[in-house]
Scaffold this motif. Structure first.
Motif, short mmCIF file in Angstrom:
data_model
loop_
_atom_site.label_atom_id
_atom_site.label_comp_id
_atom_site.label_asym_id
_atom_site.label_seq_id
_atom_site.Cartn_x
_atom_site.Cartn_y
_atom_site.Cartn_z
N SER A 1 -4.06 -3.33 -3.92
CA SER A 1 -3.17 -4.25 -3.25
C SER A 1 -1.73 -4.02 -3.66
CB SER A 1 -3.58 -5.69 -3.57
OG SER A 1 -4.90 -5.93 -3.15
N THR A 2 -0.82 -4.63 -2.91
CA THR A 2 0.60 -4.47 -3.21
C THR A 2 1.22 -5.72 -3.79
OG1 THR A 2 1.21 -5.12 -0.96
CG2 THR A 2 0.85 -2.78 -1.37
N SER A 3 0.61 -6.89 -3.59
CA SER A 3 1.19 -8.13 -4.06
C SER A 3 0.15 -8.95 -4.83
CB SER A 3 1.73 -8.96 -2.89
OG SER A 3 2.79 -8.30 -2.26
N TYR A 4 0.62 -9.60 -5.89
CA TYR A 4 -0.23 -10.41 -6.73
C TYR A 4 0.48 -11.73 -7.04
CZ TYR A 4 -2.36 -5.83 -7.58
OH TYR A 4 -2.94 -4.60 -7.43
N LYS B 1 4.71 -2.64 -5.58
CA LYS B 1 5.45 -1.53 -4.99
C LYS B 1 6.89 -1.49 -5.48
CE LYS B 1 6.60 -1.84 -0.76
NZ LYS B 1 6.50 -1.97 0.70
N LYS B 2 7.49 -2.66 -5.64
CA LYS B 2 8.88 -2.75 -6.09
C LYS B 2 8.99 -2.94 -7.60
CE LYS B 2 10.24 -4.95 -1.74
NZ LYS B 2 10.78 -6.16 -1.11
N ARG C 1 2.78 0.30 -12.85
CA ARG C 1 1.46 0.88 -12.66
C ARG C 1 0.46 0.31 -13.68
NH1 ARG C 1 -0.15 4.40 -8.60
NH2 ARG C 1 -1.08 5.88 -10.07
N LEU C 2 0.91 0.17 -14.92
CA LEU C 2 0.03 -0.40 -15.95
C LEU C 2 -0.39 -1.81 -15.60
CD1 LEU C 2 1.83 0.90 -19.16
CD2 LEU C 2 -0.41 1.62 -18.34
N LEU C 3 0.59 -2.65 -15.21
CA LEU C 3 0.28 -4.04 -14.88
C LEU C 3 -0.62 -4.12 -13.65
CD1 LEU C 3 0.59 -7.02 -15.43
CD2 LEU C 3 2.76 -6.99 -14.15
N GLU D 1 8.18 2.28 2.85
CA GLU D 1 7.50 2.33 1.57
C GLU D 1 8.47 2.49 0.41
OE1 GLU D 1 4.39 1.93 0.80
OE2 GLU D 1 3.76 1.57 2.83
N THR D 2 9.69 3.03 0.64
CA THR D 2 10.60 3.29 -0.47
C THR D 2 11.77 2.33 -0.50
OG1 THR D 2 11.85 4.88 0.86
CG2 THR D 2 10.03 5.74 -0.46
N SER D 3 11.81 1.33 0.39
CA SER D 3 12.95 0.42 0.45
C SER D 3 12.78 -0.72 -0.54
CB SER D 3 13.10 -0.16 1.86
OG SER D 3 13.39 0.84 2.80
N ILE D 4 13.88 -1.13 -1.13
CA ILE D 4 13.91 -2.30 -1.99
C ILE D 4 14.95 -3.24 -1.40
CG2 ILE D 4 14.35 -3.16 -4.30
CD1 ILE D 4 13.65 -0.42 -5.35
#
Length: 243
Positions: free
Chosen positions: A2-5, A15-16, A34-36, A115-118
């Motif tokens: 997933s991308t959001s938690y 992702k951000k 990545r670790l989290l 995918e690369t925008s913040i």
């Protein structure tokens, strides 16, 4: 994955690499994020050190010390939201476990999301800002890739140099480099490094583990150390890149 938690009242955008609540936000580095993420995906389960290192650093060889430092930074960020809770537990000699019962996971992805925008909230010209940040992130990724490639080539060159290095190798060193012979446990290590760098303790521990008459070449680029060693007895060696 997933991308959001949602960690209680805190949102984590994997992702951000962004932790946010109604009052503040914290940015995690790529490896910390990545670790989290992996700990959240395996919440309430033990995740081994090797799994975490392989997931966060992928094809780069790193030490347990690098993992420990990254986990400490994640804990520090989480402590601003949960000052009374130790959310990430250490399992001695095994790994780590994220202890949280009420974490929710959601696929929070827009159909046309870059995918690369913040995108920073509450800013004027949001679309323009997103494009600028996306470009900066792309440039950063390219620079990191070139850096890792240059270190790898340097390590490979050093390794090949060892094969033909004469016994009086000190006469062939550039003035910016130094050479030291260290004898430990009946083995002699020849260590070649730039004069302006100091070898960290964790790297000294790695060198001490090598039970051989070896030649080591150590160099540093930014935060990365390249280490090549050649066993004079077996005529074999390896190269590493460490944080």
């Amino acid at each position: 994955m997933s991308t959001s938690y949602q960690i209680r009242h805190v949102s984590f955008d994997a992702k951000k690499g962004l932790l946010t609540d109604s009052c503040q936000q914290h940015h995690l580095s790529y490896t910390e994020s990545r670790l989290l993420t992996l700990l959240l995906e395996r919440q309430n389960k033990i995740v081994s050190k090797e799994e975490l290192k392989n997931f966060a650093w992928e094809h780069t060889v790193v030490t347990d010390s690098s993992l420990t430092k990254s986990i400490a930074k994640i804990r520090q960020s989480l402590s601003t939201y949960f000052p009374n809770d130790e959310i990430i537990a250490t399992v001695p000699r095994v790994g780590y476990r994220l202890d949280l019962e009420d974490t929710s996971i959601s696929e929070n992805k827009l159909e046309h999301e870059d995918e690369t925008s913040i995108v920073l909230p509450n800013e004027n010209n949001v679309g323009y800002q997103a494009q600028i940040l996306s470009l900066k992130k792309l440039i950063f990724i390219i620079k990191q890739g070139l850096l890792v490639l240059s270190i790898a080539l340097l390590a490979y060159s050093g390794f090949n140099l060892f094969r033909k290095l004469p016994n009086d190798y000190r006469n062939y060193l550039n003035n910016d480099y130094s050479a030291t012979d260290i004898t430990e446990n009946a083995f002699t290590h020849k260590i070649i490094k730039p004069k302006n760098i100091t070898i960290p303790e964790n790297i000294k521990e790695i060198l001490a583990e090598k039970k051989c008459n070896c030649i080591f070449m150590i160099d540093k680029r930014d935060r990365h150390y390249s280490i090549s060693y050649f066993n004079e007895d077996t005529k074999l060696g390896e190269s590493y890149i460490l944080d």
